[in-house]
Design an enzyme around this catalytic site. Structure first.
Site, PDB file in Angstrom:
ATOM      1  N   HIS A 178     -43.720 -71.539  61.051  1.00 24.48           N
ATOM      2  CA  HIS A 178     -44.583 -70.507  61.626  1.00 24.48           C
ATOM      3  C   HIS A 178     -46.008 -70.682  61.109  1.00 24.48           C
ATOM      4  CE1 HIS A 178     -41.024 -67.538  62.383  1.00 24.48           C
ATOM      5  NE2 HIS A 178     -41.165 -68.412  63.349  1.00 24.48           N
TER       6      HIS A 178
ATOM      7  N   HIS B 298     -31.586 -70.371  69.870  1.00 22.87           N
ATOM      8  CA  HIS B 298     -32.556 -69.604  69.101  1.00 22.87           C
ATOM      9  C   HIS B 298     -31.880 -68.522  68.265  1.00 22.87           C
ATOM     10  CE1 HIS B 298     -36.826 -70.156  68.787  1.00 22.87           C
ATOM     11  NE2 HIS B 298     -37.033 -68.858  68.691  1.00 22.87           N
TER      12      HIS B 298
ATOM     13  N   ARG C  77     -35.869 -75.260  66.142  1.00 19.04           N
ATOM     14  CA  ARG C  77     -35.976 -74.880  67.540  1.00 19.04           C
ATOM     15  C   ARG C  77     -35.183 -75.908  68.344  1.00 19.04           C
ATOM     16  NH1 ARG C  77     -41.356 -74.631  65.515  1.00 19.04           N
ATOM     17  NH2 ARG C  77     -42.242 -72.515  65.540  1.00 19.04           N
TER      18      ARG C  77
ATOM     19  N   ARG D 183     -31.295 -70.044  65.017  1.00 19.18           N
ATOM     20  CA  ARG D 183     -32.552 -70.096  64.255  1.00 19.18           C
ATOM     21  C   ARG D 183     -32.835 -68.733  63.629  1.00 19.18           C
ATOM     22  NH1 ARG D 183     -37.702 -72.629  63.760  1.00 19.18           N
ATOM     23  NH2 ARG D 183     -39.477 -71.280  64.206  1.00 19.18           N
TER      24      ARG D 183
ATOM     25  N   LYS E  27     -44.181 -76.775  67.082  1.00 18.08           N
ATOM     26  CA  LYS E  27     -45.191 -76.294  68.020  1.00 18.08           C
ATOM     27  C   LYS E  27     -46.580 -76.744  67.590  1.00 18.08           C
ATOM     28  CE  LYS E  27     -42.983 -72.158  69.952  1.00 18.08           C
ATOM     29  NZ  LYS E  27     -43.086 -70.693  70.115  1.00 18.08           N
TER      30      LYS E  27
END
Length: 328
Positions: free
Chosen positions: A283, A257, A148, A260, A179
């Site tokens: 993820h 992105h 990211r 990505r 994240k």
């Protein structure tokens, strides 16, 4: 009476709400559809019920109208009946509790393999060597590691107890903070390692770096810095990548992105290992990663259409709107 009410409402949104002319035109089209459907059912507009609206929405959906388009029609009708209610011409708004079908999740945009390689191999002869080395390393790291942009700009030039992330060239991996504060290790390929080595060799040749280190040591410790010696921002990466992709001759500007997405899609095309791609992307839920299987299907379908002797028949009969969607 129905046409008179519609004209009065259009005058209301044109004069009192001051909606744009194009918006008023669209309202007129949607309300004309409403009037036609009500007339076909022998209904005055002020006697339309929720059941009628639901049936008409189902008809629009069955005719191939997209969810977004249906939502716009409903919004127009809802506003019309809200106005009728304010004028005390109807007791209730029949559109109030009617909602459009859930829209399909849009596919992420990914580059074709050839375009991604062209961007990664592009050399900008107009840029100074320092900027060229930095921007080349940024592209290689984004596409080669699937980072990211926030993870990329959070990397430091070397490991430390306060670094959010860093690249260990000797080990061939990057430590990134993703994240939710989750750390993960991502392998750094040979091309990305070469580009990073070239960038680190010239990174210190920044006149403002020493002064920036005294003012803001944390920012100056960044792997990617600007000419002012401080951490390269996400916005600066977007701008640099957009310019570089256009100079590389790509048809559309590229954003971080997109690289990505390209990383994930191209990896799946080669390996089909969904779990591995999930780990590499960071993820938390594999359903987030599964969207790339839809991109992979697109790749396979295009290859089939281009190469198989019976593809012409198939491509002519394949529904265009559903070709990129998962079966429900």
């Amino acid at each position: 009476m129905g046409s008179d009410l519609i004209e009065r409402y259009l005058e209301h949104v044109r004069v009192e709400r001051r909606l744009a002319a194009r918006t008023v035109e669209l309202y007129a089209i949607h309300l004309r559809t409403l009037a036609e459907k009500a007339a076909a059912a022998n209904l005055p507009l002020d006697q339309v019920q929720t059941a009628h609206v639901r049936r008409w929405m189902a008809q629009l959906h069955g005719a191939g109208r997209e969810s977004r388009g249906i939502a716009l029609v409903l919004s127009c009708w809802r506003g019309f009946y809200r106005w009728l209610g304010n004028e005390r011409l109807v007791d209730a708004n029949p559109v109030q509790d009617v909602h459009a079908p859930k829209a399909d999740r849009p596919l992420p945009k990914a580059l074709a393999v050839d375009d991604a390689v062209r961007l990664a191999e592009h050399h900008d002869a107009d840029a100074d060597p320092w900027t060229e080395a930095r921007d080349h390393a940024i592209v290689e790291l984004l596409y080669g590691c699937g980072l990211r942009v926030s993870e990329l700009v959070g990397l430091d030039a070397r490991a430390s107890t306060v670094a959010r992330g860093w690249v260990d060239l000797a080990a061939g991996e990057a430590q990134v903070l993703g994240k939710g504060g989750k750390r993960r290790s991502v392998p750094v390929g040979a091309k990305a390692s070469e580009a990073l080595t070239a960038w680190l060799a010239v990174r210190e040749d920044c006149a403002a770096l020493e002064a920036a280190s005294l003012r803001d040591p944390a920012s100056a410790a960044a792997l990617f810095i600007g000419r002012n010696g401080t951490r390269f921002s996400a916005q600066a990466v977007w701008k640099a990548l957009r310019l570089r992709s256009l100079k590389a001759g790509l048809a559309a500007p590229v954003h971080p992105h997109m690289l990505r997405h390209s990383f994930a899609s191209h990896l799946l095309q080669s390996s089909s290992d969904l779990r591995a791609v999930q780990e590499l992307l960071g993820h938390a839920n594999i359903t987030t990663t599964q969207v790339y299987t839809r991109l992979d299907f697109q790749h396979l379908a295009k290859a089939y259409d281009a190469a198989h002797p019976r593809a012409k028949v198939r491509s002519e009969t394949r529904p265009k709107a559903k070709a990129t969607r998962e079966p429900k």
